[in-house]
Scaffold this motif. Sequence first.
Motif, PDB file in Angstrom:
ATOM      1  N   ASN A   1       0.820  -1.211   0.000  1.00  0.00           N
ATOM      2  CA  ASN A   1       0.000   0.000   0.000  1.00  0.00           C
ATOM      3  C   ASN A   1       0.858   1.267   0.000  1.00  0.00           C
ATOM      4  O   ASN A   1       0.386   2.347  -0.363  1.00  0.00           O
ATOM      5  N   ARG A   2       2.125   1.130   0.365  1.00  0.00           N
ATOM      6  CA  ARG A   2       2.988   2.300   0.497  1.00  0.00           C
ATOM      7  C   ARG A   2       3.791   2.605  -0.763  1.00  0.00           C
ATOM      8  O   ARG A   2       4.532   3.586  -0.787  1.00  0.00           O
ATOM      9  N   GLY A   3       3.659   1.794  -1.792  1.00  0.00           N
ATOM     10  CA  GLY A   3       4.421   2.095  -2.996  1.00  0.00           C
ATOM     11  C   GLY A   3       4.192   1.094  -4.095  1.00  0.00           C
ATOM     12  O   GLY A   3       4.440  -0.091  -3.906  1.00  0.00           O
ATOM     13  N   GLN A   4       3.720   1.562  -5.231  1.00  0.00           N
ATOM     14  CA  GLN A   4       3.444   0.669  -6.346  1.00  0.00           C
ATOM     15  C   GLN A   4       4.100   1.145  -7.641  1.00  0.00           C
ATOM     16  O   GLN A   4       3.814   0.630  -8.714  1.00  0.00           O
ATOM     17  N   ASP A   5       4.980   2.148  -7.536  1.00  0.00           N
ATOM     18  CA  ASP A   5       5.685   2.631  -8.721  1.00  0.00           C
ATOM     19  C   ASP A   5       7.013   1.916  -8.940  1.00  0.00           C
ATOM     20  O   ASP A   5       7.605   2.026 -10.012  1.00  0.00           O
ATOM     21  N   GLY A   6       7.476   1.216  -7.925  1.00  0.00           N
ATOM     22  CA  GLY A   6       8.752   0.522  -8.055  1.00  0.00           C
ATOM     23  C   GLY A   6       9.164  -0.076  -6.729  1.00  0.00           C
ATOM     24  O   GLY A   6       8.561   0.202  -5.681  1.00  0.00           O
ATOM     25  N   ALA A   7      10.175  -0.916  -6.762  1.00  0.00           N
ATOM     26  CA  ALA A   7      10.675  -1.548  -5.546  1.00  0.00           C
ATOM     27  C   ALA A   7      12.130  -1.922  -5.752  1.00  0.00           C
ATOM     28  O   ALA A   7      12.639  -1.935  -6.884  1.00  0.00           O
ATOM     29  N   GLY A   8      12.796  -2.224  -4.642  1.00  0.00           N
ATOM     30  CA  GLY A   8      14.193  -2.629  -4.718  1.00  0.00           C
ATOM     31  C   GLY A   8      14.622  -3.347  -3.463  1.00  0.00           C
ATOM     32  O   GLY A   8      14.017  -3.168  -2.400  1.00  0.00           O
ATOM     33  N   ILE A   9      15.645  -4.176  -3.595  1.00  0.00           N
ATOM     34  CA  ILE A   9      16.220  -4.846  -2.431  1.00  0.00           C
ATOM     35  C   ILE A   9      17.743  -4.752  -2.509  1.00  0.00           C
ATOM     36  O   ILE A   9      18.318  -4.573  -3.585  1.00  0.00           O
ATOM     37  N   ALA A  10      18.370  -4.849  -1.357  1.00  0.00           N
ATOM     38  CA  ALA A  10      19.832  -4.919  -1.282  1.00  0.00           C
ATOM     39  C   ALA A  10      20.199  -5.928  -0.206  1.00  0.00           C
ATOM     40  O   ALA A  10      19.433  -6.143   0.745  1.00  0.00           O
ATOM     41  N   ALA A  11      21.359  -6.547  -0.371  1.00  0.00           N
ATOM     42  CA  ALA A  11      21.825  -7.535   0.609  1.00  0.00           C
ATOM     43  C   ALA A  11      23.326  -7.386   0.815  1.00  0.00           C
ATOM     44  O   ALA A  11      24.068  -7.114  -0.142  1.00  0.00           O
ATOM     45  N   VAL A  12      23.748  -7.540   2.063  1.00  0.00           N
ATOM     46  CA  VAL A  12      25.170  -7.545   2.406  1.00  0.00           C
ATOM     47  C   VAL A  12      25.502  -8.892   3.044  1.00  0.00           C
ATOM     48  O   VAL A  12      24.802  -9.334   3.970  1.00  0.00           O
ATOM     49  N   LYS A  13      26.557  -9.523   2.554  1.00  0.00           N
ATOM     50  CA  LYS A  13      27.030 -10.786   3.115  1.00  0.00           C
ATOM     51  C   LYS A  13      28.209 -10.514   4.050  1.00  0.00           C
ATOM     52  O   LYS A  13      29.092  -9.713   3.722  1.00  0.00           O
ATOM     53  N   LEU A  14      28.220 -11.187   5.177  1.00  0.00           N
ATOM     54  CA  LEU A  14      29.296 -11.016   6.159  1.00  0.00           C
ATOM     55  C   LEU A  14      30.417 -12.028   5.915  1.00  0.00           C
ATOM     56  O   LEU A  14      30.194 -13.121   5.387  1.00  0.00           O
ATOM     57  N   ASN A  15      31.622 -11.636   6.315  1.00  0.00           N
ATOM     58  CA  ASN A  15      32.788 -12.535   6.312  1.00  0.00           C
ATOM     59  C   ASN A  15      33.072 -13.136   4.945  1.00  0.00           C
ATOM     60  O   ASN A  15      33.352 -14.338   4.808  1.00  0.00           O
ATOM     61  N   VAL A  16      32.985 -12.306   3.925  1.00  0.00           N
ATOM     62  CA  VAL A  16      33.258 -12.763   2.567  1.00  0.00           C
ATOM     63  C   VAL A  16      34.748 -12.607   2.278  1.00  0.00           C
ATOM     64  O   VAL A  16      35.373 -11.600   2.650  1.00  0.00           O
ATOM     65  N   GLU A  17      35.325 -13.585   1.623  1.00  0.00           N
ATOM     66  CA  GLU A  17      36.738 -13.523   1.276  1.00  0.00           C
ATOM     67  C   GLU A  17      37.008 -12.358   0.326  1.00  0.00           C
ATOM     68  O   GLU A  17      36.176 -12.044  -0.538  1.00  0.00           O
TER      69      GLU A  17
END
Length: 615
Positions: free
Chosen positions: A46-62
């Motif tokens: 209900n708060r947004g229908q014009d677009g969306a996005g996600i981001a992710a951070v991985k810990l302890n990556v070489e």
Amino acid sequence: MSDEIKHECGVAFIRLRKPFSYYQQKYGSVLYGLNKLYLLMEKQHNRGQDGAGIAAVKLNVEPGYPFLQRLRSSAPQPIADIFAKVGKEVAELEKSQPDIKNHPGLMKGHLRFLGELLLGHLRYGTQGKNNVEYCHPFFKRNTIPARNLALAGNFNLVNVDELFRMLNINPGDFEKTSDLAAMMEVIHHFLVKADEASPDKLDIAKVLKKAVPLFDGGFNFCGLVGNGSSFVMRDAHGIRPSYYYISDEVIVAASERSTIRTVFNVGENEVLELMPGNALITEPDGSYKIEQIVEPKERRACSFERIYFSRGSDEKIYRERISLGHHLSEPILKAIDHDLKNTIFSFIPNTAETAFYGLLKGAQEYLDKTKIEKILSWGKDYDESKLTEVITRNVRIEKIAIKDVKMRTFITEDINRNEMVQHVYDITYGTVRKGVDTLVVIDDSIVRGTTLKESIVRMLARLEPKRIIIVSSAPQIRYPDCYGIDMSKMGDFIAFKAATELLKERGNETLLNDLLEKCKELERNNQLHTENIVRQVYKPFTTIELSKKIAQLITPTDINIPVDVIFQTIESLHEACPTNTGDWYFTGNYPTPGGNRVVNKAFMNYMSGKNVRGY
């Protein structure tokens, strides 16, 4: 809200505090965090229908392996589009390695968005642009993990130009129109400086304490840092909503309390409000703290959140919307001369439904009271039929308006476009006694009045009621908003149009030119932020006078049925929604100086014939 406007965005943040193997063993899926992120976003669609996005951070990556990923979409159903792509990646992995879900370490290494830090965003385009590059999160990349930043939020800033000047940045066309681009540059600037000063221990609170005081606006924003830190920050006035939940398994934040409760199945008191001026900061080791970043100021939480934007499934918001409708019952009863026998109540689908129930409650209370008084007045002089006739009387309700699928007004000629707009809603025939019944229809708010005039009033008139009363659960919207809602042009407001029409009728329209000169003088002296000049436009008129003029303006010239408009009062609004006192779009009482500058600029644009935003 019959007039469609762009408004609040939504954010969803998750910090997993256990290894992926833990969630696989307890919940049967290594994708536990992604599944919860999807639900947090879907429950806030209900708060947004014009677009969306996600981001992710991985810990302890070489070193040398990617640790920050982002995916955005402006497709017609952006949330589904994003998670379908994530699901496709999982399916592709399973083709070659059918049992890979049983190996959390392998899944983390191969699936781009399987990170311990997750951020989601839903967008309503306040710039009027729905290109995917405007979708949050934005990010900055760097070879040094602590200088990587993903940022998303629900906010509007009114001092974007000043921020770029402060950093000595000459923004491009895209950056000029993006609040987040300016916010990103400022935060990243201080993030880099903090990492230079202390490479081994990044102090996020220190970064925010330097950056946040520079922002003029309302905001709730979230950031993921490449080193595993993260933060959720709320403005000093608490304009934009922000809630969080913490357990030994997860740290969660979102724009809606009820969403967190539903997704994680927790009680109301387990989901806390992030207080104004505070930040929820998580460290790479999974620890967290709540820290005051800026001094909290007078609470001015947006009242539109309670009237319209937030999900009504929140128990407090539900009660407040009931109260908004209940407060309107008395003025409506007075307007219909308490003639409930010949009055039908309805609502404009669908978000006004809860306020509609409150209105009915008030009307039914009055009717029950009159029933008791009438029965008592009979003494013993009554029989079964007489008693039945009184007891069975109820407030008359009908589902009058039905909103059809969204009409695409692809025809450019004005006359044909108006014909299309008329059919956004349809009516239920046979519900009104022609020339006898008064029709009372409640809406969340009246902004421009365009849909009312071109569609709703014309549609209701087809039923040929004796009278039409349009009711707004919100007060008259008189001033622009610059803290999250796309209401920034004075000429769009039906209340402003009513005031200018009344000035003309009374031979006082020179006031507009006088106020324009006053605005220009303030601008020359760099004082445009010190006073809301537009208040003077409304000062000569009472609320009732403006309401009558609004009723005239929303009535098509070929409709002969009397139309009235009744608005919520400011006093009743505050009584119904006591914790969300932000009412600047109704009163012109802005929480930050930037608001005054925006309203004055919007007035100057109107007087100059410029159809552009006021900021």
